[in-house]
Scaffold this motif. Structure first.
Motif, mmCIF file in Angstrom:
data_model
loop_
_atom_site.group_PDB
_atom_site.id
_atom_site.type_symbol
_atom_site.label_atom_id
_atom_site.label_comp_id
_atom_site.label_asym_id
_atom_site.label_seq_id
_atom_site.Cartn_x
_atom_site.Cartn_y
_atom_site.Cartn_z
ATOM 1 N N GLY A 43 1.100 -1.188 -0.381
ATOM 2 C CA GLY A 43 0.015 -0.142 0.114
ATOM 3 C C GLY A 43 0.985 1.382 0.138
ATOM 4 N N LEU A 44 0.463 2.370 -0.343
ATOM 5 C CA LEU A 44 0.931 3.766 -0.051
ATOM 6 C C LEU A 44 0.959 3.581 1.162
ATOM 7 C CD1 LEU A 44 -0.613 3.619 -3.096
ATOM 8 C CD2 LEU A 44 -0.307 6.581 -2.517
ATOM 9 N N PHE A 90 4.073 9.306 -5.444
ATOM 10 C CA PHE A 90 3.075 9.922 -6.065
ATOM 11 C C PHE A 90 2.193 11.042 -5.037
ATOM 12 C CE2 PHE A 90 -0.077 6.971 -7.911
ATOM 13 C CZ PHE A 90 0.337 5.366 -7.444
ATOM 14 N N PHE A 106 -4.874 12.419 -7.109
ATOM 15 C CA PHE A 106 -3.379 11.809 -6.922
ATOM 16 C C PHE A 106 -3.056 11.842 -7.775
ATOM 17 C CE2 PHE A 106 -2.426 9.023 -3.005
ATOM 18 C CZ PHE A 106 -3.586 9.232 -2.563
ATOM 19 N N GLY A 107 -1.845 12.863 -8.408
ATOM 20 C CA GLY A 107 -1.077 12.364 -9.460
ATOM 21 C C GLY A 107 -0.918 10.994 -10.105
ATOM 22 N N LYS A 108 -0.253 10.603 -11.904
ATOM 23 C CA LYS A 108 -0.147 9.464 -12.051
ATOM 24 C C LYS A 108 1.241 8.193 -11.598
ATOM 25 C CE LYS A 108 -2.793 10.533 -16.412
ATOM 26 N NZ LYS A 108 -3.814 10.441 -15.374
ATOM 27 N N TYR B 33 -11.958 5.891 2.865
ATOM 28 C CA TYR B 33 -11.937 5.834 1.465
ATOM 29 C C TYR B 33 -11.311 4.326 0.921
ATOM 30 C CZ TYR B 33 -10.808 10.642 3.247
ATOM 31 O OH TYR B 33 -11.146 11.583 3.460
ATOM 32 N N TYR B 35 -10.290 3.595 -2.943
ATOM 33 C CA TYR B 35 -9.799 3.671 -4.317
ATOM 34 C C TYR B 35 -9.254 2.217 -5.408
ATOM 35 C CZ TYR B 35 -7.856 7.916 -2.343
ATOM 36 O OH TYR B 35 -7.573 8.984 -1.339
ATOM 37 N N GLN B 37 -6.200 1.255 -7.988
ATOM 38 C CA GLN B 37 -5.306 1.666 -8.997
ATOM 39 C C GLN B 37 -4.891 1.142 -9.924
ATOM 40 O OE1 GLN B 37 -1.676 0.863 -6.604
ATOM 41 N NE2 GLN B 37 -0.447 2.131 -7.742
ATOM 42 N N GLY B 40 -0.514 3.376 -15.085
ATOM 43 C CA GLY B 40 -0.193 4.537 -15.648
ATOM 44 C C GLY B 40 -2.115 5.818 -15.279
ATOM 45 N N MET B 41 -2.578 5.307 -14.178
ATOM 46 C CA MET B 41 -3.444 6.178 -13.860
ATOM 47 C C MET B 41 -3.900 7.018 -13.005
ATOM 48 S SD MET B 41 -6.701 4.958 -16.623
ATOM 49 C CE MET B 41 -7.135 6.096 -16.290
ATOM 50 N N GLY B 42 -2.547 6.549 -11.921
ATOM 51 C CA GLY B 42 -2.596 7.066 -10.355
ATOM 52 C C GLY B 42 -4.077 6.034 -9.588
ATOM 53 N N LEU B 43 -4.155 6.632 -8.293
ATOM 54 C CA LEU B 43 -5.011 6.005 -7.646
ATOM 55 C C LEU B 43 -6.756 7.383 -8.156
ATOM 56 C CD1 LEU B 43 -2.937 4.977 -5.994
ATOM 57 C CD2 LEU B 43 -4.039 5.188 -4.410
ATOM 58 N N LEU B 45 -10.752 7.544 -6.920
ATOM 59 C CA LEU B 45 -11.718 7.496 -5.454
ATOM 60 C C LEU B 45 -12.925 7.301 -6.242
ATOM 61 C CD1 LEU B 45 -12.224 7.695 -2.825
ATOM 62 C CD2 LEU B 45 -12.505 10.575 -2.826
ATOM 63 N N PHE B 90 -7.342 0.132 -2.773
ATOM 64 C CA PHE B 90 -7.160 -0.016 -1.075
ATOM 65 C C PHE B 90 -8.204 1.063 -0.942
ATOM 66 C CE2 PHE B 90 -2.460 -0.673 -2.550
ATOM 67 C CZ PHE B 90 -2.203 -0.562 -2.874
ATOM 68 N N PHE B 104 -2.375 3.659 4.382
ATOM 69 C CA PHE B 104 -3.514 3.360 3.374
ATOM 70 C C PHE B 104 -3.160 1.407 4.171
ATOM 71 C CE2 PHE B 104 -4.588 5.002 -0.282
ATOM 72 C CZ PHE B 104 -3.685 6.815 -0.132
ATOM 73 N N GLY B 105 -4.649 0.832 4.063
ATOM 74 C CA GLY B 105 -4.259 -0.489 3.678
ATOM 75 C C GLY B 105 -3.337 -0.930 2.553
ATOM 76 N N PRO B 106 -2.959 -2.595 2.489
ATOM 77 C CA PRO B 106 -2.057 -3.054 1.601
ATOM 78 C C PRO B 106 -2.694 -3.540 0.447
ATOM 79 C CG PRO B 106 -2.976 -4.992 3.076
ATOM 80 C CD PRO B 106 -3.798 -3.462 3.647
ATOM 81 N N ARG B 109 -6.288 -7.550 -5.066
ATOM 82 C CA ARG B 109 -5.463 -7.173 -6.672
ATOM 83 C C ARG B 109 -6.595 -8.520 -6.385
ATOM 84 N NH1 ARG B 109 -1.343 -5.986 -8.865
ATOM 85 N NH2 ARG B 109 -0.322 -5.676 -7.276
#
Lengths: 116, 113
Positions: A43-44, A90, A106-108, B33, B35, B37, B40-43, B45, B90, B104-106, B109
């Protein structure tokens, strides 16, 4: 609307050299800015944030970021890169107020690769 | 103090199947929250819950539902999974207020075939 841009998909650095990961933002009002790191299959993790005060913000693992209002930038820096810094980074900006208070945009992401 | 936990870690679904992703936090945080992921698109919401008893849509809510079961738990449900929902999901939480960072959680997938 708030937004954040990371212009580089990947940054390559040799171990021991300084590193910079770039971030620019667009906000209405005061910017609340954050950097997160993501190691593979994890995770982040929060690195640092700018809310107000000094333009140079120090964070975890020796990272720092410089807030520049005139250039609307919040670049992440480290004086001497380690191989273990290789990860996905990020940049994020706080989104709005009221009901969405606390939300992040967030950015990419930028992949940092540090070679020995 | 486990922080933010998510179950399951991995899941494979067939198109049309349903499932619920679970998230719990033990930090007494007010807001939570979900999210997704994608490369190439980030996170992005999906949904958030500013406080217990409230939920709101984020940037990409279509195909998902959420439940804030209590202050600790926030679940994400896919009623009829589609291949476009293949992603890493996430969960995150925050104490409340806009100056604090999210935890954030882990991640989960998910693959939809």
């Amino acid at each position: 609307a708030q937004s954040v841009a990371q212009p580089e998909d990947q940054v390559n650095v040799a171990e021991g050299n300084p590193l910079t990961v770039k971030c620019t933002y667009s906000v209405s009002g005061n910017p609340y800015l954050f950097w997160y790191v993501q190691y593979p299959n994890r995770g982040l993790q929060f690195l640092l944030k700018y809310i107000t005060g000094d333009n140079l913000v120090k964070g975890s693992y020796g990272f720092e970021a410089e807030f520049n209002k005139s250039q609307t930038s919040f670049h992440l820096k480290k004086p001497s890169a380690l191989v273990s810094d290789s990860a996905l980074y990020f940049c994020a900006v706080r989104d709005g107020w009221g009901g969405s208070q606390g939300n992040l945009i967030f950015g990419k992401g930028t992949k940092l690769s540090v070679k020995p | 103090n486990a922080g933010v936990t998510q179950t399951p870690k991995f899941q494979v679904l067939k198109t049309g199947q349903s499932m619920t992703l679970q998230c719990a936090q033990d930090m007494n945080h007010n807001s939570m929250y979900w999210y997704r992921q994608d490369p190439g698109m980030g996170l992005r919401l999906i949904y958030y819950s500013a406080s217990e008893g409230t939920t709101d849509k984020g940037e990409v809510p279509n195909g998902y539902n959420v439940s804030r079961l209590n202050k600790r738990e926030f679940s994400l449900r896919l009623e009829s999974a589609a291949p476009s929902q293949t992603s890493v999901y996430f969960c995150a939480s925050i104490r409340g207020g806009d100056i604090y960072e999210q935890y954030f959680g882990p991640g989960t997938r998910l693959t939809v075939t």
